[in-house]
Design a protein around this motif. Structure first.
Motif, short mmCIF file in Angstrom:
data_model
loop_
_atom_site.label_atom_id
_atom_site.label_comp_id
_atom_site.label_asym_id
_atom_site.label_seq_id
_atom_site.Cartn_x
_atom_site.Cartn_y
_atom_site.Cartn_z
N SER A 174 0.86 -1.58 -0.02
CA SER A 174 0.12 0.44 -0.07
C SER A 174 0.74 1.02 -0.33
N MET A 175 1.44 1.64 0.79
CA MET A 175 2.73 2.43 1.22
C MET A 175 3.32 2.63 -0.39
N LEU A 176 3.88 1.46 -1.12
CA LEU A 176 4.82 1.29 -2.10
C LEU A 176 4.04 2.32 -2.87
N ALA A 177 2.23 1.53 -3.29
CA ALA A 177 1.75 2.08 -4.79
C ALA A 177 1.21 3.43 -4.50
N ASP A 178 1.04 3.81 -3.06
CA ASP A 178 0.72 5.46 -2.56
C ASP A 178 2.45 6.52 -3.07
N LEU A 179 3.48 5.60 -3.29
CA LEU A 179 5.17 6.09 -3.55
C LEU A 179 4.80 6.25 -4.33
#
Length: 144
Positions: free
Chosen positions: A71-76
């Motif tokens: 999820s954090m990677l998608a946000d980044l």
């Protein structure tokens, strides 16, 4: 000929706008680079989680961590796309500002060349006049 470049104020304004656009571009590049570095770091951390799983609780914890990481990677990735878009817009703004000031800089250079040329012509004319006057005076002194 007017010795002062008549568009000097406008040129200063254009150069200030160019400097502001350049600093905006530098900020956008810095943000983009920072987001890409965070994204790369998150990818490395996500790939490095190869620990042994002893229990179902460990498995659940690893799954939750990986889910949060994805999820954090998608946000980044979304932030990276946004930062790249901002950088492209800042680059276009800088190019436009540079183009506006370049034309005035060329006009200023041409003006300075014309002023310098006029100064040289005036100096040469003065030297010719001095030389001619001196020659005539010497010629009249030789003839009694």
């Amino acid at each position: 000929m007017n010795r002062q470049f008549s568009l000097a104020g406008l040129l200063r304004l254009r150069q200030i706008q160019q400097d502001q656009a350049a600093s905006g571009l530098a900020r956008a590049r810095s943000r983009s680079s920072s987001v890409r570095a965070r994204e790369s770091s998150a990818r490395r951390q996500l790939a490095a989680t190869d620990g042994d799983i002893d229990s179902t609780a460990s498995l659940r914890a690893v799954a939750a961590a990986r889910s949060a990481s994805h999820s954090m990677l998608a946000d980044l990735q979304g932030l990276a796309r946004l930062a790249e878009t901002d950088e492209a817009a800042a680059r276009e703004e800088f190019i436009a500002a540079r183009t506006r000031s370049t034309g005035l800089e060329k006009l200023q250079a041409r003006h300075h060349a014309e002023v310098s040329s006029a100064d040289l012509r005036a100096e040469q004319s003065t030297l010719d006049e001095i030389s001619s006057t001196s020659w005539h005076r010497d010629d009249q002194q030789v003839r009694p």
